[in-house]
Design a protein around this motif. Sequence first.
Motif, PDB file in Angstrom:
ATOM      1  N   ARG A  61     -14.098   2.491   5.563  1.00 11.90           N
ATOM      2  CA  ARG A  61     -15.464   2.401   5.021  1.00 11.90           C
ATOM      3  C   ARG A  61     -16.273   3.641   5.361  1.00 11.90           C
ATOM      4  NH1 ARG A  61     -16.565  -2.641   3.065  1.00 11.90           N
ATOM      5  NH2 ARG A  61     -15.105  -4.296   3.662  1.00 11.90           N
ATOM      6  N   ASN A  62     -15.594   4.780   5.324  1.00 15.09           N
ATOM      7  CA  ASN A  62     -16.236   6.048   5.630  1.00 15.09           C
ATOM      8  C   ASN A  62     -15.409   7.154   4.987  1.00 15.09           C
ATOM      9  OD1 ASN A  62     -17.322   8.415   6.991  1.00 15.09           O
ATOM     10  ND2 ASN A  62     -18.140   7.012   8.529  1.00 15.09           N
ATOM     11  N   ASN A  63     -16.063   8.165   4.474  1.00 15.60           N
ATOM     12  CA  ASN A  63     -15.303   9.237   3.838  1.00 15.60           C
ATOM     13  C   ASN A  63     -14.730  10.226   4.849  1.00 15.60           C
ATOM     14  OD1 ASN A  63     -18.069  10.160   4.248  1.00 15.60           O
ATOM     15  ND2 ASN A  63     -17.486  11.994   3.106  1.00 15.60           N
ATOM     16  N   LEU A 120     -18.419   4.085  -1.747  1.00 16.60           N
ATOM     17  CA  LEU A 120     -17.192   3.691  -1.029  1.00 16.60           C
ATOM     18  C   LEU A 120     -16.726   2.341  -1.521  1.00 16.60           C
ATOM     19  CD1 LEU A 120     -18.038   4.739   2.633  1.00 16.60           C
ATOM     20  CD2 LEU A 120     -16.507   5.882   1.050  1.00 16.60           C
ATOM     21  N   SER A 154      -7.499   7.995  -0.304  1.00 18.17           N
ATOM     22  CA  SER A 154      -8.462   7.046  -0.879  1.00 18.17           C
ATOM     23  C   SER A 154      -8.361   5.691  -0.197  1.00 18.17           C
ATOM     24  CB  SER A 154      -8.226   6.899  -2.382  1.00 18.17           C
ATOM     25  OG  SER A 154      -8.460   8.114  -3.057  1.00 18.17           O
ATOM     26  N   ASP A 155      -7.124   5.247   0.055  1.00 17.46           N
ATOM     27  CA  ASP A 155      -6.933   3.963   0.726  1.00 17.46           C
ATOM     28  C   ASP A 155      -7.465   4.002   2.153  1.00 17.46           C
ATOM     29  OD1 ASP A 155      -5.598   1.223   0.812  1.00 17.46           O
ATOM     30  OD2 ASP A 155      -4.595   2.235   2.478  1.00 17.46           O
ATOM     31  N   GLU A 156      -7.232   5.118   2.856  1.00 14.47           N
ATOM     32  CA  GLU A 156      -7.736   5.247   4.218  1.00 14.47           C
ATOM     33  C   GLU A 156      -9.265   5.261   4.237  1.00 14.47           C
ATOM     34  OE1 GLU A 156      -6.100   5.476   7.371  1.00 14.47           O
ATOM     35  OE2 GLU A 156      -4.584   4.551   6.093  1.00 14.47           O
ATOM     36  N   MET A 157      -9.868   5.906   3.248  1.00 18.47           N
ATOM     37  CA  MET A 157     -11.322   5.928   3.168  1.00 18.47           C
ATOM     38  C   MET A 157     -11.878   4.517   2.977  1.00 18.47           C
ATOM     39  SD  MET A 157     -13.799   7.993   0.482  1.00 18.47           S
ATOM     40  CE  MET A 157     -13.322   6.939  -0.912  1.00 18.47           C
ATOM     41  N   MET A 158     -11.247   3.747   2.097  1.00 20.09           N
ATOM     42  CA  MET A 158     -11.699   2.383   1.864  1.00 20.09           C
ATOM     43  C   MET A 158     -11.506   1.519   3.103  1.00 20.09           C
ATOM     44  SD  MET A 158     -12.959   2.282  -1.170  1.00 20.09           S
ATOM     45  CE  MET A 158     -13.033   0.518  -1.468  1.00 20.09           C
ATOM     46  N   LYS A 159     -10.383   1.698   3.782  1.00 18.45           N
ATOM     47  CA  LYS A 159     -10.084   0.899   4.971  1.00 18.45           C
ATOM     48  C   LYS A 159     -11.091   1.193   6.088  1.00 18.45           C
ATOM     49  CE  LYS A 159      -6.460   1.944   7.456  1.00 18.45           C
ATOM     50  NZ  LYS A 159      -5.033   2.117   7.827  1.00 18.45           N
ATOM     51  N   LYS A 188       0.828  -1.199   0.000  1.00 19.45           N
ATOM     52  CA  LYS A 188       0.000   0.000   0.000  1.00 19.45           C
ATOM     53  C   LYS A 188       0.865   1.254   0.000  1.00 19.45           C
ATOM     54  CE  LYS A 188      -4.132  -1.927   2.208  1.00 19.45           C
ATOM     55  NZ  LYS A 188      -5.045  -1.866   3.378  1.00 19.45           N
ATOM     56  N   THR A 248     -20.919   8.432  -6.289  1.00 18.00           N
ATOM     57  CA  THR A 248     -19.655   7.781  -5.958  1.00 18.00           C
ATOM     58  C   THR A 248     -19.863   6.922  -4.723  1.00 18.00           C
ATOM     59  OG1 THR A 248     -18.372   9.614  -6.844  1.00 18.00           O
ATOM     60  CG2 THR A 248     -17.220   8.091  -5.381  1.00 18.00           C
TER      61      THR A 248
END
Length: 225
Positions: free
Chosen positions: A171-173, A225, A164-169, A145, A223
Amino acid sequence: MKNSDLIFSSPLFKGLGKEDISALEKIISQNIRHYPENSTIFAAGECTKRFAMVLQGVIVIEHVDAFGTRNILSYVGQGGVFAETYAFLPNEAMAVYAVSETDSKIVFFNRIQLFSSPVLSADGRSVLFENLLSLSMEKNLALAKKIICTTPKTIRGRLSAYLSDEMMKNRNNTFEIPFDRQGLADYLCVERSALSAEISKMRKEGMIECRKNRFSIIMKKNTAL
């Protein structure tokens, strides 16, 4: 919580039997050390047969080149293990430093002693090897990563990939990152002032909101998640 409770609740010892835990308790108490903030635990260039677990505090794993440029590879918190790769490659000189980011308490494990038959049962050694392999795979994923986040040539590209990776990890924007500005700059391998300027631009452009280490990505319509 007692030191032994912290140690044996770690993923490293998940599934270990009571007899093996009792055997380890006899040798672990002798290998706990305290490190003040900014103390070097392992230094680049040294070889080791030991690896370590964090009982208290935060350890930063970093690379410093010949010109003094600092590159943060990872942070290790309570229950986390570090230097295990080098412990199993005792003739390989370390390429990184392990430094206490905060006042820390560390327990060391001698690889030879830990996996010797008088200490652990055959089943215990098997469980421990499996747990170490799992932890190693998690670190490989984290390194992958980081490579993704530092591949873009621009600061915006690196920051966007990381957020973007932190948002996916999460599961929240909206999420918190484990870095202050300097830490984030070191992780992304960019200058702090340039990073701060880019964050300011992205805020003005309505791409993100942030306060200290808390970020929100402004989602476009449709868009997910």
